[in-house]
Structures are given as structure tokens and as C-alpha cells.
Scaffold this motif. Structure first.
Motif, PDB file in Angstrom:
ATOM      1  N   GLY A 323       0.792  -1.222   0.000  1.00 30.33           N
ATOM      2  CA  GLY A 323       0.000   0.000   0.000  1.00 30.33           C
ATOM      3  C   GLY A 323       0.823   1.270   0.000  1.00 30.33           C
ATOM      4  O   GLY A 323       0.380   2.304   0.510  1.00 30.33           O
ATOM      5  N   ARG A 324       2.030   1.193  -0.578  1.00 30.07           N
ATOM      6  CA  ARG A 324       2.859   2.392  -0.674  1.00 30.07           C
ATOM      7  C   ARG A 324       3.144   2.701  -2.135  1.00 30.07           C
ATOM      8  O   ARG A 324       3.357   1.799  -2.952  1.00 30.07           O
ATOM      9  CB  ARG A 324       4.180   2.205   0.090  1.00 30.07           C
ATOM     10  N   ILE A 325       3.168   3.980  -2.455  1.00 31.54           N
ATOM     11  CA  ILE A 325       3.546   4.461  -3.783  1.00 31.54           C
ATOM     12  C   ILE A 325       4.735   5.391  -3.599  1.00 31.54           C
ATOM     13  O   ILE A 325       4.790   6.180  -2.652  1.00 31.54           O
ATOM     14  CB  ILE A 325       2.382   5.196  -4.491  1.00 31.54           C
ATOM     15  N   PHE A 335       6.815   9.979  -1.646  1.00 31.72           N
ATOM     16  CA  PHE A 335       6.280   8.730  -1.115  1.00 31.72           C
ATOM     17  C   PHE A 335       4.912   9.024  -0.509  1.00 31.72           C
ATOM     18  O   PHE A 335       4.645  10.125  -0.005  1.00 31.72           O
ATOM     19  CB  PHE A 335       7.218   8.127  -0.065  1.00 31.72           C
ATOM     20  N   ALA A 336       4.013   8.033  -0.585  1.00 26.36           N
ATOM     21  CA  ALA A 336       2.659   8.185  -0.041  1.00 26.36           C
ATOM     22  C   ALA A 336       2.057   6.803   0.150  1.00 26.36           C
ATOM     23  O   ALA A 336       2.597   5.800  -0.332  1.00 26.36           O
ATOM     24  CB  ALA A 336       1.783   9.026  -0.963  1.00 26.36           C
ATOM     25  N   THR A 337       0.960   6.741   0.848  1.00 30.46           N
ATOM     26  CA  THR A 337       0.201   5.491   0.967  1.00 30.46           C
ATOM     27  C   THR A 337      -0.948   5.518  -0.033  1.00 30.46           C
ATOM     28  O   THR A 337      -1.361   6.588  -0.495  1.00 30.46           O
ATOM     29  CB  THR A 337      -0.366   5.323   2.379  1.00 30.46           C
ATOM     30  N   TYR A 338      -1.451   4.334  -0.396  1.00 31.20           N
ATOM     31  CA  TYR A 338      -2.605   4.268  -1.287  1.00 31.20           C
ATOM     32  C   TYR A 338      -3.460   3.073  -0.893  1.00 31.20           C
ATOM     33  O   TYR A 338      -2.980   2.098  -0.286  1.00 31.20           O
ATOM     34  CB  TYR A 338      -2.173   4.158  -2.754  1.00 31.20           C
ATOM     35  N   THR A 339      -4.739   3.155  -1.211  1.00 34.76           N
ATOM     36  CA  THR A 339      -5.671   2.041  -1.011  1.00 34.76           C
ATOM     37  C   THR A 339      -6.444   1.816  -2.297  1.00 34.76           C
ATOM     38  O   THR A 339      -6.725   2.760  -3.041  1.00 34.76           O
ATOM     39  CB  THR A 339      -6.657   2.311   0.141  1.00 34.76           C
ATOM     40  N   GLU A 344     -11.539   1.623  -7.574  1.00 38.55           N
ATOM     41  CA  GLU A 344     -11.445   2.826  -6.765  1.00 38.55           C
ATOM     42  C   GLU A 344     -10.050   2.922  -6.161  1.00 38.55           C
ATOM     43  O   GLU A 344      -9.448   1.912  -5.798  1.00 38.55           O
ATOM     44  CB  GLU A 344     -12.500   2.820  -5.661  1.00 38.55           C
ATOM     45  N   MET A 345      -9.555   4.130  -6.045  1.00 40.55           N
ATOM     46  CA  MET A 345      -8.225   4.336  -5.468  1.00 40.55           C
ATOM     47  C   MET A 345      -8.187   5.660  -4.726  1.00 40.55           C
ATOM     48  O   MET A 345      -8.746   6.659  -5.184  1.00 40.55           O
ATOM     49  CB  MET A 345      -7.143   4.350  -6.558  1.00 40.55           C
ATOM     50  N   THR A 346      -7.556   5.649  -3.586  1.00 40.93           N
ATOM     51  CA  THR A 346      -7.263   6.895  -2.881  1.00 40.93           C
ATOM     52  C   THR A 346      -5.772   6.910  -2.558  1.00 40.93           C
ATOM     53  O   THR A 346      -5.175   5.861  -2.267  1.00 40.93           O
ATOM     54  CB  THR A 346      -8.075   7.030  -1.578  1.00 40.93           C
ATOM     55  N   ILE A 347      -5.178   8.083  -2.625  1.00 39.46           N
ATOM     56  CA  ILE A 347      -3.759   8.253  -2.333  1.00 39.46           C
ATOM     57  C   ILE A 347      -3.632   9.295  -1.233  1.00 39.46           C
ATOM     58  O   ILE A 347      -4.179  10.403  -1.339  1.00 39.46           O
ATOM     59  CB  ILE A 347      -2.977   8.698  -3.590  1.00 39.46           C
TER      60      ILE A 347
END
Length: 524
Positions: A323-325, A335-339, A344-347
Motif C-alpha cells: 500500500g505504498r507508492i 512517497f505516499a500510501t494508497y488504497t 477505486e483508489m485513494t492516495i
């Protein structure tokens, strides 16, 4: 590649307006004379009006015998208005004139596009077919079979009446341009370039124009179609012919007034009914996985404008399974997290290193990119392209698959520290200082900690990496400011390393939770 010029009459013939021709062996009992056994002629029609009919080739004469046409490469013949005919010769489109007098028929010289197809036998069959058309003197139609004879009465071409396939839907089909009519000539798409169109349900058409991505609105009323002014990214490809083709294509889109679909072919016509763009159904490539693929940004969509990534800069994204981008934002690493839930996607909010690049446009692009990441609500993957979309479905960021560089070896490479992490903050190494790591085959790591040289042991097991206590020389450096504090942090954080990853010329050292704590680049 430019085809030989085609007259308006050919363009009218290309529609395949009703029937198509397939070659089939001449097995008529009376030597292909058109007369049925017993002298009766109740199944044969001679002198039928061919206008508006279309046929598929089944067989053709070769070395005094009939051979079947190749499967999967239909050869077609459609008789249009004003004694014009044409179709597909298997690889290229062709056009010709014809004249009929009773059962006598002759064809004029054929003109065609100039593509080369790689499938074995296709070009040889095409040459034989177009050559045999010139030998035709008479014809006969029996049931759904059309046979052409030469001056000796020998069958040379046999067709079956074309049964139009079910048309592909306009919306939801990937269309790939085959040729376009620029007014002076019918031109094949340049080999190696790709021009595509995808029409969606919301009245938007988009695709590749050969170099840039483009987008426009469209409306349909029956077979009428209008396409609004196209916008595009602003990349400049080095091939001038590709750029010229792109400009012509985008101009012709604005002239479209109607369309027709026959089977897997989409034709767009202008207000005069002239065919200006002909597409074939494209077979979409297998989509790449989201994780484990290196993505490079192609374009950013802000407001009503789509911008290409600034030449010479590179924005990347790698999604991991945890879950990391992360990647390059053009100047800084981010760097950020994502789900993800279905499509569907949220960052989450992105963190980054804190370098200040001298190019203000690159810094502005970086800020825009990081802002757009937070607007992402969904994603789509089509072949080698990843589109991140906002809540309105607009593709705000479009990436293309990037080839992962060959990973350098851990041992024997001089690694230079780029950033280190303090909690969630990525800290850039102080300008004018250099922290290095060189792994020896003897299980020892050495290098510069910025001021002093250091040394330690290390242990490897697969991707696991740990360090023993580090020792160093005892110099004290006064400049640049903060160098001794940076050195102390580096040597202290080494103890937290538990694993590593190498992607091309980049080395990441990770802690026990898999979070990156060091990012090195290979020294050139």
C-alpha cells in the motif's frame, strides 16, 4: 507511408456497401460455362447487375489449378457506383474501374495502398489476385457464387457473396487507424506509429494521435457524427513524418460528419460523404499489473488543459503490495500510501525530499503532480497505460509502463546516499557533502560518512541485510553547517536496517517494517 493517389470514385467504392467476395474453387460441372447439367440454366444468372454487391474471395488460379485463399486475410471486392470497385487485397486497400456488357466484364488498372504485411504468403497472394483481375473477360453468378473467367474461358477467380458480420459497437471498442484521406491521396498509417480512438458513453473520444495523447467531445445522431476541436499533449516527437501525420489526423477529425461500421471496420466521412478516416478494431494488449510495474508519467490534466511532462524531466510511480507508492516527482523523491477497492483508489498526502531544483517550471510541475495525486478517486489500466482519475472520471494523470533498468550488484558498486528518513520525513543529504557505502566480498562495508571514513561488518541472507557496530575516524568538520549531526544520524540509523532492494541504479535500505530509511544512487 503514402499510397498511390486514389480518385474520388475509389473513395466511394471503399464502403463495401453490401456484399463481399471470397475465392472458392471452380467446381462447376460444365467447365465453368454457366450451363447446368442437361442444358438447363435455371440456377445460373448471367449478366446480373453487380452494382452494390460485395464478395469474398475463396480461390484463385495458380499454376493451372485453383488454390484456396489464405485464412484470416480476407480478399474482398465491392462494386460501387459509377463503375468503380474496390476492397481489400489481403493486406492493402485497392480501387479499380470496371465495365460490363452482358456477361463480358473487364477491370481497369488497380491502384492500392503501399503497406507491407509480414504474414507468410499474404503479399504473394495479393500480387496474384491483382494480376488476375487484369485477365478477367467474362463472369457468371450462380446462386451465391461469382466466377471470373479469362479470355480462354478458364476460371481464374471465384468468390462467395459477402455476408456482413455483426458490427462492433462504436462505444467501448478500441479502434486503430488504418489509413486517412488528406484530400490529395489515401495514406497508410506510418509503420511503427499507432493512431487510436476510443469513444465513451459520455460523449468523449480519446486516444493516441501517433505522438501525443488527444481528447475531444463528440455527438451522434443516427449515422451522423460531429467531433469537437481536439486538445492534446504537447510532446514533440523526433520523427517529422509522425508529427505531420498527427497534425493531419487531428485536422480530419474536425471534418467528420457521419460514420459507418461494418464488422470490425469503422469509417468516418466528411460532409461530402468522402471517407477521410478508416479504423479497424484493435486488439487491446493484456493490461499490466498495478503493482510490480514501473510507471512513467506522460501527461497531467489540470482544468481544461492537458500538459506533457517537461522534456528532460521524469516523473515515476511504483506501487508496492504493502500500500505504498513512491517515485520521482521530477526534482524530489516522493512517497505516499494508497488504497484500492476494485477500480477505486485513494492516495494519501505525499511526503518528499526537500531539494530545490533551479528550473522553476520543473518545480511547478512537481507541485502540480503531487497535488493531483491527492485528487485521485479511481484508476484504469489499458495495455501499458495507467490512468489515474478524479471523482469526475477525468484522467488527471496518465502513465506509461517503463522498462525496469537492470539492477546493479550490491557488492562492488559505490553507492552514494541521496536521502535518509527521520520518521515520516525524508531528508536530503547536505549539499557539498557525500555519504557513500561500498560492500566488499569479505562481509565488510566501508565508505565516507560525510566527514569521517567509517567501516562495519554486514550480513546478507536473500534480501535481508543487517550491519554490525560501525567504527570511524575521528576528524571534526566545521563546514558545511550540520555535517557532524548528519554523520551521527547516518551511523546511528545503519543499525535499524533489516533488508534492501535494488532497482536499476538505486539502492533502498528498509527497516523492520519495510519502510525505506536510506535511498542511495550508484556513483557514475
Amino acid at each position: 507511408m503514402v499510397m498511390r493517389p486514389m480518385k474520388d470514385t475509389m473513395r466511394k467504392a471503399l464502403p463495401l456497401a453490401g456484399t463481399a467476395i471470397v475465392l472458392a474453387a471452380c467446381l462447376l460441372a460444365a467447365g465453368c460455362t454457366g450451363q447446368a447439367p442437361g442444358g438447363k440454366d435455371n440456377e445460373t444468372v448471367q449478366g446480373i447487375d453487380l452494382n452494390g454487391t460485395a464478395w469474398d474471395l475463396v480461390s484463385y488460379a495458380q499454376n493451372s489449378s485453383m488454390v484456396n485463399a489464405l485464412e484470416g486475410t480476407p480478399v474482398t471486392l465491392a462494386f460501387g457506383e459509377n463503375t468503380t470497385a474496390g476492397g481489400s487485397a489481403g493486406c492493402n486497400r485497392y480501387s479499380t474501374s470496371y465495365s460490363v456488357d452482358g456477361t463480358a466484364i473487364t477491370f481497369g488498372p488497380a491502384i492500392s495502398t503501399q503497406m507491407y504485411c509480414m504474414k507468410p504468403g499474404v503479399m504473394e497472394q495479393e500480387s496474384a489476385y491483382l494480376g488476375l483481375l487484369n485477365t478477367v473477360k467474362t463472369y457468371e453468378v450462380k446462386d451465391d457464387t461469382l466466377t471470373f473467367f479469362d479470355e480462354k474461358g478458364t476460371a481464374v477467380l471465384v468468390f462467395k457473396k459477402h455476408v456482413p458480420p455483426e458490427p462492433e459497437p462504436l462505444v467501448g471498442t478500441d479502434w486503430e487507424l488504418q489509413w486517412y484521406n488528406d484530400g490529395d491521396a489515401v495514406v497508410s498509417v506510418i509503420a511503427g506509429s499507432e493512431v487510436t480512438a476510443v469513444f465513451d458513453e459520455d460523449g468523449k473520444v480519446a486516444g493516441s494521435a501517433g505522438c501525443n495523447r488527444y481528447f475531444a467531445s463528440y455527438t451522434v445522431n443516427g449515422t451522423e457524427m460531429t467531433i469537437g476541436q481536439a486538445g492534446s499533449t504537447l510532446m514533440a516527437c523526433t520523427d517529422e513524418d509522425v508529427m505531420k501525420q498527427e497534425s493531419t489526423y487531428l485536422r480530419l477529425l474536425g471534418t467528420v460528419a457521419s460514420f459507418s461500421i461494418e464488422g470490425e471496420e469503422l469509417t468516418l466521412m466528411n460532409a461530402n460523404g468522402t471517407k477521410v478516416l478508416m479504423f479497424a478494431k484493435a486488439v487491446p494488449p493484456e493490461p499490466k499489473p498495478l503493482t510490480g510495474t514501473n510507471w512513467t508519467l506522460e501527461s497531467l490534466h489540470t482544468g481544461d488543459a492537458v500538459s506533457s511532462v517537461i522534456a528532460g524531466s521524469e516523473i515515476t510511480a511504483v506501487f508496492d503490495e504493502d500500500g505504498r507508492i513512491a517515485g520521482s516527482a521530477g526534482c524530489n523523491r516522493y512517497f505516499a500510501t494508497y488504497t484500492v477497492n476494485g477500480t477505486e483508489m485513494t492516495i494519501g498526502p505525499a511526503g518528499s525530499t526537500l531539494m530545490a531544483c533551479t528550473d522553476e517550471d520543473i518545480m511547478k510541475q512537481e507541485s502540480t503532480f503531487l497535488s493531483l495525486l491527492e485528487s485521485v478517486a479511481s484508476f484504469t489500466i489499458e495495455g501499458d497505460r495507467l490512468s489515474l482519475r478524479d471523482e469526475n472520471g477525468t484522467a488527471v494523470l496518465v502513465f506509461k509502463e517503463a522498462q525496469a533498468p537492470v539492477a546493479l550488484p550490491l557488492v562492488g558498486t559505490t553507492w552514494v546516499l541521496d536521502t535518509y528518513h527521520l520518521g515520516d520525513i525524508a531528508v536530503r543529504v547536505i549539499e557539498g557533502t557525500e555519504i557513500t557505502a561500498v560492500f566488499g566480498e569479505d562481509g565488510k562495508v566501508t565508505g565516507s560518512a560525510g566527514c569521517n571514513n567509517y567501516f562495519a561488518t554486514y550480513n546478507l541472507s536473500g534480501s535481508s541485510l543487517t550491519f554490525g557496530p560501525a567504527g570511524s575516524t575521528k576528524k571534526i568538520c566545521a563546514e558545511p553547517e550540520g555535517i557532524m549531526e548528519q554523520e551521527e544520524r547516518y551511523l546511528s540509523i545503519l543499525k535499524a536496517v533489516r533488508s534492501y532492494e535494488i532497482e536499476g541504479n538505486q539502492l533502498k535500505m528498509l527497516d523492520m517494517n519495510g519502510w525505506r530509511i536510506f535511498a542511495f544512487n550508484a556513483k557514475v
